[in-house]
Design an enzyme around this catalytic site. Structure first.
Site, short mmCIF file in Angstrom:
data_model
loop_
_atom_site.label_atom_id
_atom_site.label_comp_id
_atom_site.label_asym_id
_atom_site.label_seq_id
_atom_site.Cartn_x
_atom_site.Cartn_y
_atom_site.Cartn_z
N CYS A 1 62.86 57.77 56.14
CA CYS A 1 61.42 57.48 56.14
C CYS A 1 60.62 58.43 55.25
O CYS A 1 59.41 58.29 55.11
CB CYS A 1 60.87 57.50 57.57
SG CYS A 1 60.87 59.15 58.29
N CYS B 1 63.19 63.18 55.03
CA CYS B 1 64.11 62.34 55.80
C CYS B 1 64.59 61.21 54.89
O CYS B 1 63.78 60.55 54.26
CB CYS B 1 63.40 61.77 57.03
SG CYS B 1 64.34 60.45 57.81
N LYS C 1 104.69 64.44 73.82
CA LYS C 1 103.51 64.36 74.69
C LYS C 1 102.65 63.22 74.12
O LYS C 1 102.08 63.35 73.03
CB LYS C 1 102.76 65.68 74.67
CG LYS C 1 101.57 65.71 75.60
CD LYS C 1 101.07 67.14 75.76
CE LYS C 1 99.93 67.25 76.74
NZ LYS C 1 98.75 66.47 76.38
N GLU D 1 110.33 66.40 75.48
CA GLU D 1 109.97 65.03 75.09
C GLU D 1 108.58 65.01 74.48
O GLU D 1 107.80 65.95 74.68
CB GLU D 1 110.02 64.11 76.32
CG GLU D 1 109.02 64.51 77.39
CD GLU D 1 109.22 63.77 78.71
OE1 GLU D 1 110.26 63.12 78.89
OE2 GLU D 1 108.33 63.86 79.55
N ASP E 1 99.76 60.70 73.43
CA ASP E 1 98.30 60.79 73.46
C ASP E 1 97.76 59.45 73.96
O ASP E 1 97.26 58.64 73.20
CB ASP E 1 97.79 61.10 72.05
CG ASP E 1 96.33 61.49 72.07
OD1 ASP E 1 95.82 61.82 73.15
OD2 ASP E 1 95.71 61.45 71.00
N CYS F 1 64.10 65.04 61.58
CA CYS F 1 63.01 64.20 61.12
C CYS F 1 62.05 64.09 62.31
O CYS F 1 62.44 63.61 63.38
CB CYS F 1 63.53 62.83 60.74
SG CYS F 1 62.20 61.61 60.62
N LYS G 1 101.45 72.33 72.29
CA LYS G 1 100.44 71.58 71.54
C LYS G 1 100.69 71.73 70.05
O LYS G 1 100.88 72.85 69.56
CB LYS G 1 99.04 72.12 71.86
CG LYS G 1 98.62 71.90 73.30
CD LYS G 1 98.18 70.49 73.56
CE LYS G 1 96.77 70.24 73.09
NZ LYS G 1 96.32 68.89 73.45
S1 IVH Z 1 104.44 65.42 82.53
C1 IVH Z 1 101.78 67.38 86.08
N1 IVH Z 1 105.11 64.28 80.30
O1 IVH Z 1 99.68 65.12 79.33
C2 IVH Z 1 101.67 66.56 84.92
N2 IVH Z 1 102.81 64.49 80.77
O2 IVH Z 1 98.27 67.93 80.67
C3 IVH Z 1 103.00 66.06 84.55
N3 IVH Z 1 101.35 63.51 79.08
O3 IVH Z 1 98.16 64.69 82.38
C4 IVH Z 1 102.90 65.46 83.28
N4 IVH Z 1 102.94 62.81 77.76
O4 IVH Z 1 98.84 62.60 81.21
C5 IVH Z 1 104.10 64.67 81.07
N5 IVH Z 1 105.87 63.24 78.38
C6 IVH Z 1 104.87 63.63 79.15
C7 IVH Z 1 103.53 63.41 78.79
C8 IVH Z 1 102.51 63.86 79.63
C9 IVH Z 1 101.63 62.87 77.95
C10 IVH Z 1 99.98 63.80 79.59
C11 IVH Z 1 99.81 63.59 81.05
C12 IVH Z 1 99.27 64.88 81.59
C13 IVH Z 1 98.92 65.64 80.37
C14 IVH Z 1 99.32 67.08 80.51
#
Ligand code: IVH
Length: 680
Positions: free
Chosen positions: A415, A412, A122, A120, A124, A428, A318
């Site tokens: 100034c 600078c 991640k 799924e 932000d 500066c 990532k």
């Molecule tokens: S599972 C034990 N699922 O990413 C942590 N985390 O370092 C279980 N995050 O701190 C997290 N989307 O805040 C999970 N679909 C997702 C996520 C997610 C964002 C964040 C979460 C966590 C960090 C992972």
């Protein structure tokens, strides 16, 4: 021996630097270093640490705890995920494959046995843990340090991101991310700019700021949203046995879940899904910085458990940071609050990670020269940690004829003073430089410092340029009549600012110290200095004694957790500086409170000056109450146990902190013993 201790001091110094940059990056969202500079610093630290047999730098994943919020102890710690990213040590796909192998081995699975993985996005956003009790949203907590977070129940309720009621009996805690959709971010950013507030860097930081608003009711209608993805615990409910089942269950309850979850038959398929989803990033109205891969079977999850930092059942994939080419039209030189002259690229606007970028940092002149950046070049722009855009490279084959090198500044830009240089930076040296004055005032007025309502960046520019404001104390002499002479300031805004200044006067010593923008004295150290020493006068006296050769002050400062000798010296040297002393005296004359707020009510011998760590649940006292009592008696509380901890107060279900205290031989108190100590 001498060499070892020199290396040790250097290690301490690097650790202090890293801690400061983590604080700037994570808590203040105002990084001073590029990712590359930060990495170089960390590498130097880690190399020395390895030689000394010390651990590598552990980046605190953004302890978001903020003063003024009640604290919530997470029933299950909020951990972070191990990362798989492309790097010199291999591709993200290789790392995912290695994780699968390790996982299979730990689960004792045959090679051919299928391994269902949920994949799924991640998100932000801002992590949140939300407890529903008998169908009611009972509590929401931020991540904090993973063990203890801020109570943001009112904020989450008011935001409308989650249902206040769900149709289920029993209790459970669901974890997920709060985020600000792109359109809501743009609305908020434009509204904030119109009110003269600080520019919002990106949706994530904006969302973090919203959740820390004290005025929770103001969050209604802003458009904060959430995706929930994890069940931390449940009681009295039959819950599905797979992760994908949990996602469906949450959806059925009416909780928001991400629509792009899939179950894949193994690491190779999961990697393909992750790589393919990267291309869809731009089409989403929320930021994602990667994908998350989890074991779908929750029994397998439980079987694997967690390390101190990460669960073993999941891993984050990532994405590489987004990079775009664009043309560099000009390089301007920006003057920072301490006079640092930073080259900034002016670019043809380009869309990057959800915002339009038309300026990017070039960090410093040696770096610019190393990259051989010239005006007219096509350059690649990237967002460092998704915050500040930076120029990462020149596209050499697109260099036009007549591209011009960028000269180092000979004066600078604000100034005209002849600059000074060290190995990396150019400064500066004129403390009265109008650009420095403006930057320092902007900092003084900012949220983490004096939080002066009505004094946004544009207004700072006006009062510096037209009303001769040259230092923080001058601000407090502004009255409505003088402010109304400014062309772009209406009567209402003038009155608003005067009221804002009046309120700010009593924010207390910690905020004043933060506002002075002294080196190393950020929010955390300001708070510690204010708590421990109580008044600006005390600090000034210590600095004067230190300047006169008395060494006691150094020792006193080093009692503070995390303050090494170098920082202690830097603090005292700066407070002995006549210009800094004059500023503090002028603030006192202007009626600014220079005592610590919420200071000691009545010091109790045996408590005053001592550091306490609370852990577990006490029989009658809540944690905020216990903290209040300790502080009122002159003690200090801290979140982690170290050699500098005097007492650990342990209640029921005390965990690793108690173990650490036993290991270090720290005195352990129960509630009754604490009460006896407080009674004097
Ligand atoms: S599972 C034990 N699922 O990413 C942590 N985390 O370092 C279980 N995050 O701190 C997290 N989307 O805040 C999970 N679909 C997702 C996520 C997610 C964002 C964040 C979460 C966590 C960090 C992972």
């Amino acid at each position: 021996m001498a060499r070892t201790s020199a290396a040790r001091t250097e290690l301490d110094r690097l650790a202090a630097e890293l801690a400061r940059h983590d604080e700037l990056y994570y808590r203040q969202a105002q990084p001073e270093l590029s990712d590359a500079e930060y990495d170089a610093l960390r590498e130097r630290h880690d190399a020395l640490a390895a030689k000394a047999g010390q651990p590598a730098w552990q980046q605190r994943p953004g302890d978001d705890r903020t003063a003024g919020f009640a604290k919530v102890l997470h029933r299950v710690p909020m951990l972070s995920l191990e990362k798989a990213a492309d790097g010199e040590d291999g591709s993200a796909a290789d790392k995912l494959a290695a994780w699968e192998l390790r996982t299979r081995k730990a689960l004792e699975l045959a090679d051919a046995a299928p391994l269902a993985l949920l994949v799924e996005p991640k998100i932000d956003g801002i992590s949140v843990g939300v407890v529903y009790r008998d169908g009611e949203l009972a509590q929401a907590a931020s991540r904090g340090d993973g063990v203890e977070g801020d109570d943001i129940t009112a904020q989450v309720r008011a935001s409308g991101a989650l249902p206040l009621r769900v149709a289920v009996r029993g209790s459970f805690e669901v974890r997920g991310e709060l985020y600000l959709p792109q359109a809501a971010f743009v609305r908020l950013r434009d509204a904030t700019a119109a009110e003269g507030g600080r520019q919002l860097a990106n949706p994530r930081n904006a969302c973090a700021g919203l959740m820390k608003r004290k005025d929770a009711a103001s969050l209604a209608g802003i458009g904060v949203a959430a995706f929930m993805y994890h069940l931390a615990w449940s009681e009295g409910i039959d819950v599905p046995s797979t992760q994908s089942g949990i996602v469906d269950w949450l959806r059925q309850l009416g909780l928001p879940v991400n629509p792009h979850c899939t179950v894949e038959p193994g690491a190779a398929a999961a990697a393909a899904r992750c790589a393919a989803f990267a291309a869809r990033r731009d089409g989403l109205d929320y930021g994602i910085d990667g994908m998350v891969i989890k074991l779908d079977d929750r029994r397998q999850q439980a079987q694997l458990g967690a390390t101190e930092h990460h669960p073993r059942w999941g891993i984050a994939w990532k994405f590489p940071p987004e990079r775009r080419p664009t043309v560099l039209r000009e390089v301007i030189v920006q003057v920072g609050k301490s006079g640092k002259l930073t080259p900034v690229a002016v670019l043809d606007p380009v869309q990057l990670a959800g915002t339009t970028v038309s300026r990017a940092s070039l960090h410093n002149f040696p770096e610019l020269e190393r990259k051989d950046v010239r005006i007219g070049d096509t350059v690649l722009v990237e967002k460092a940690g998704e915050i500040i855009p930076q120029v990462v490279a020149v596209v050499a084959e697109r260099r036009p004829a007549g591209a011009r090198p960028v000269p180092r500044p000979q004066a600078c830009p604000a100034c005209g003073t002849h600059p000074e240089a060290d190995d990396v930076f150019i400064y500066c040296p004129n403390p009265g430089c109008p650009a420095q004055v403006r930057e320092r005032l902007r900092h003084f007025a900012s949220r983490p410092a004096m939080d002066i309502e009505g004094l946004g960046e544009a207004v700072v520019d006006l009062v510096v340029t037209h009303l001769g404001v040259a230092g923080p104390a001058d601000l407090f002499a502004l009255d409505a009549a003088r402010l109304s002479t400014l062309e772009r300031m209406g009567e209402k805004s003038a009155a608003n600012l005067v009221a804002g200044l009046q309120t700010a006067k009593s924010r207390g010593l910690a905020r004043v110290l933060t506002g002075l923008a002294l080196e190393q004295i950020g929010e955390k150290l300001s708070e510690d200095l204010a708590t421990r020493f109580g008044s600006a006068q005390r600090l000034l006296d210590m600095a004067a004694a230190h300047a006169a050769g008395d060494t006691a002050a150094l020792g006193e400062l080093m009692q503070i957790d995390g303050v090494a000798e170098r920082t202690a010296r830097l603090v005292l040297d700066q407070l002995a500086n006549p210009a800094v002393r004059a500023t503090i005296a002028a603030l006192a004359a202007a009626g600014v409170v220079l005592e610590h707020r919420g200071a000691v009510v009545a010091a109790v011998a045996g408590v005053a000056g001592k550091t306490f760590v609370l852990t577990g649940t006490l029989p009658t006292l809540t944690r905020p109450d216990a903290e209040k009592l300790i502080k009122a008696a002159g003690g200090k509380t801290s979140g982690s146990v170290s050699k500098k901890t005097d007492y650990v107060v342990a209640g029921a279900e005390a965990g690793s902190k108690l173990a650490k205290a036993q290991e270090l031989g720290v005195t352990i108190l129960d509630e009754a013993a604490l009460k006896a100590l407080l009674a004097g």
